[in-house]
Design an enzyme around this catalytic site. Structure first.
Site, PDB file in Angstrom:
ATOM      1  N   VAL A  92       0.862  -1.180   0.000  1.00 51.71           N
ATOM      2  CA  VAL A  92       0.000   0.000   0.000  1.00 51.71           C
ATOM      3  C   VAL A  92       0.898   1.229   0.000  1.00 51.71           C
ATOM      4  O   VAL A  92       1.663   1.446   0.942  1.00 51.71           O
ATOM      5  CB  VAL A  92      -0.925   0.025   1.236  1.00 51.71           C
ATOM      6  CG1 VAL A  92      -1.784   1.287   1.237  1.00 51.71           C
ATOM      7  CG2 VAL A  92      -1.810  -1.223   1.256  1.00 51.71           C
ATOM      8  N   CYS A  93       0.807   2.032  -1.058  1.00 51.99           N
ATOM      9  CA  CYS A  93       1.653   3.219  -1.192  1.00 51.99           C
ATOM     10  C   CYS A  93       0.931   4.437  -0.621  1.00 51.99           C
ATOM     11  O   CYS A  93      -0.023   4.936  -1.217  1.00 51.99           O
ATOM     12  CB  CYS A  93       1.999   3.465  -2.663  1.00 51.99           C
ATOM     13  SG  CYS A  93       3.163   2.272  -3.329  1.00 51.99           S
ATOM     14  N   LEU A  94       1.423   4.888   0.525  1.00 54.08           N
ATOM     15  CA  LEU A  94       0.875   6.074   1.167  1.00 54.08           C
ATOM     16  C   LEU A  94       2.017   6.841   1.818  1.00 54.08           C
ATOM     17  O   LEU A  94       2.898   6.250   2.453  1.00 54.08           O
ATOM     18  CB  LEU A  94      -0.138   5.693   2.254  1.00 54.08           C
ATOM     19  CG  LEU A  94      -1.602   5.482   1.867  1.00 54.08           C
ATOM     20  CD1 LEU A  94      -2.389   5.062   3.095  1.00 54.08           C
ATOM     21  CD2 LEU A  94      -2.210   6.715   1.240  1.00 54.08           C
TER      22      LEU A  94
END
Length: 458
Positions: A92-94
């Protein structure tokens, strides 16, 4: 792990669980609060609408100084990238997780927590997720616009197929043609997720732990009409077998490949609903067995029934009658008389409350037997309501009455269980007038139907 860290995580989980947010949930095994499972329900009016997306969060000993690791578990066995920022391998890219380079001030701080992480992930599930990919933020060219729509179309299909239909089929042991694989079987060995190897991440957590089963089942019943409406609409646009368009940024095992199969999805959706109805009916039979065996759950429900009856005897202002069906404390019949000068004025609304022998782990399922055109009641009578105390049946009854009587609710698309009625209720002033007329008409029609049945010869 420090005691302060454990206290912080426990408090955050408690706040999420008591908050009543219909779109996020969190749970953990009692043995380890550091390993948290989270559910995000796809936002309305997006291709993720009412889908069930599960995530696994691992909190380190240095939390909240450092962000937890977060892994997506709803990935079609590692084959589907549901968003430019949610990879098929689970990453998950955050920026707040440190997995994406964001703007200054967007990085993690100890003031943030699990709820802010889940809301940030949910915000990725937008109406146009194509714009989340770097370099494609501004969809201007005709080709980009075409790709953006194609991306939305296939996400919508796979949300229905993977996150909803296949999940419910697994819950109900409905066989599929394709063999079932472990959700992590497609993850490359030593895949790095948020700075940790897949071995360290326990390969996505315990796949046998299913804390959201009942929540997803109940919401499936609520949103069944919406799922069907979406399938019928999309089936007109896409013939079975038409392959998905691959996006410019997809590749190297990080794609969403497949083909549209809406005819099959509709059939499978209907089968799930039939199985769900059968399961609800079985609760009553299981309840009779529990009574015969003098099990504690039967005694508990009988006591709660008696307490609820006493409570409403003291509240003369609420015209409601509650009784057991066939003297079975697992099936309650609620009869509500419409109050004067309301849309229900003169009406008699009957609802059946089916209670599971595993209550409160499994929550009651309520079907309104009186045919009403109502924003909280689906076409087949399923009632969408929320109780402040999941283990207190008198609170459930109060919530049921409030949901049926509510004439001026605040806009909340998460309660969209009757798409046609909701569209009118939350439309313009003329639309709301139409909604009120149709509700009053359905009340009158139900009374006419009841009277005709009573007058018909035996």
């Amino acid at each position: 792990m420090s005691d302060q860290s454990i206290i912080r995580i426990t408090r955050e989980l408690h706040e999420i669980q008591k908050g009543g947010d219909l779109s996020i949930a969190a749970a953990f095994r009692d043995c380890n609060v550091r390993h948290v499972y989270a559910l995000i329900i796809g936002p309305p009016d997006t291709p993720y609408e009412f889908g069930f997306f599960e995530f696994y969060c691992k909190f380190g000993k240095d939390y909240p100084t450092k962000a937890p690791s977060v892994n997506a578990m709803t990935t079609n066995m590692g084959r589907t990238r549901f968003n430019p920022n949610i990879y098929a391998a689970g990453k998950v890219c955050l920026s707040i997780l440190g997995t994406w380079r964001g703007e200054r001030g967007e990085e993690w701080s100890s003031a943030q927590g699990l709820e802010s992480i889940l809301i940030s992930i949910q915000s990725l599930m937008s109406g146009n997720p194509y714009e989340n990919e770097p370099g494609f933020e501004d969809v201007k060219s005709d080709e980009d616009k075409k790709n953006a729509q194609s991306y939305v179309d296939k996400i919508r299909h796979e949300t229905l197929r993977t996150s909803i239909i296949e999940r419910l089929e697994d819950y109900l042991a409905i066989p599929r043609d394709a063999p079932k694989l472990l959700a992590t079987s497609m993850l490359p060995e030593h895949t790095h997720v948020n700075g940790s190897s897949s071995d360290d991440f326990e390969m996505g957590g315990d796949l046998t732990f299913e804390p959201f089963k009942d929540k997803c089942k109940l919401r499936f019943l609520w949103y069944y009409d919406s799922y069907h409406q979406t399938i019928d609409k999309e089936a007109v646009k896409f013939k079975d077998g038409v392959k998905f368009e691959r996006m410019p940024f997809e590749g190297q095992g990080n794609t969403m490949d497949g083909a549209y199969q809406y005819t099959s999805l509709k059939r499978r959706l209907t089968t799930i609903k039939e199985r769900m109805d059968q399961e609800t009916e079985r609760w009553a039979e299981e309840g009779k067995v529990a009574i015969t065996r003098e099990m504690s759950i039967a005694t508990n429900l009988k006591r709660q029934y008696e307490q609820t009856i006493e409570l409403y005897k003291q509240q003369d202002a609420i015209p409601v009658d509650i009784e057991l069906v066939d003297n079975n404390p697992f099936v309650w019949q609620v009869t509500l008389v419409g109050r004067y000068n309301t849309n229900l004025d003169g009406g008699i609304v009957k609802a059946r409350v089916n209670i599971s022998p595993r209550f409160p782990t499994e929550q009651p399922r309520v079907r309104v037997e009186t045919p009403l055109f109502h924003h909280r009641i689906s076409s087949n009578g399923q009632l969408c309501y929320f109780s402040s105390q999941s283990d207190n049946l008198s609170q459930h009854i109060q919530a049921i009455i409030s949901a049926i009587e509510d004439e001026d609710p605040a806009y909340d698309p998460r309660t969209l269980v009757n798409p046609e009625a909701s569209k009118l209720l939350w439309g313009n002033a003329d639309d709301k007038k139409v909604y009120n007329r149709r509700l009053r008409r359905s009340v009158a029609d139900s009374l006419d139907l009841r009277d005709s049945r009573q007058e018909s010869p035996a």
